[in-house]
Write a protein that holds these residues in place. Structure first.
Motif, short mmCIF file in Angstrom:
data_model
loop_
_atom_site.label_atom_id
_atom_site.label_comp_id
_atom_site.label_asym_id
_atom_site.label_seq_id
_atom_site.Cartn_x
_atom_site.Cartn_y
_atom_site.Cartn_z
N GLY A 131 -38.73 4.80 22.46
CA GLY A 131 -38.38 3.47 22.93
C GLY A 131 -37.24 2.87 22.14
O GLY A 131 -36.59 3.54 21.33
N ASP A 132 -37.01 1.60 22.36
CA ASP A 132 -35.95 0.89 21.67
C ASP A 132 -36.33 0.63 20.22
O ASP A 132 -37.49 0.36 19.91
N ARG A 168 -36.83 -1.36 16.72
CA ARG A 168 -37.17 -2.73 16.35
C ARG A 168 -37.58 -2.74 14.90
O ARG A 168 -37.73 -1.70 14.27
N THR A 192 -37.12 3.48 15.26
CA THR A 192 -37.36 3.90 16.65
C THR A 192 -38.84 3.64 16.98
O THR A 192 -39.71 3.85 16.13
#
Length: 92
Positions: free
Chosen positions: A72-73, A75, A85
């Motif tokens: 995923g993105d 953060r 990641t």
């Protein structure tokens, strides 16, 4: 024996012994149990399952290749305090 050969040999031993498969199952189960469709960083997965963070980080790309999890993105990681990641389980 060079470092590259030693790394390859170690990897082969871990796969042959079944440890890598067991570790992949542990990491995947931790992701599934920890969150209902949430995305977690490697540090958060390691903390939730009380696993070694480096082992988790090695197994995540392998689980992605097996189509069990999705990258995923990035953060801010709640454990590491840096941008990481995220990973989430793929529910079939």
């Amino acid at each position: 024996m060079t470092d590259q050969n030693r790394t390859t040999w170690t990897r082969w031993q871990i796969e042959k012994s079944g440890s890598a498969g067991s570790q992949r199952r542990l990491v995947y189960c931790t992701i599934v149990v920890a969150g209902s469709r949430q995305a977690f960083t490697a540090g958060e997965i390691a903390q939730a399952g009380r696993h070694d963070r480096y082992m988790v980080s090695r197994r995540l790309p392998e689980l992605e290749e097996l189509n069990l999890i999705r990258r995923g993105d990035p953060r801010l990681c709640r454990v590491m305090g840096s941008r990481q990641t995220t990973w989430r389980a793929i529910y079939l």
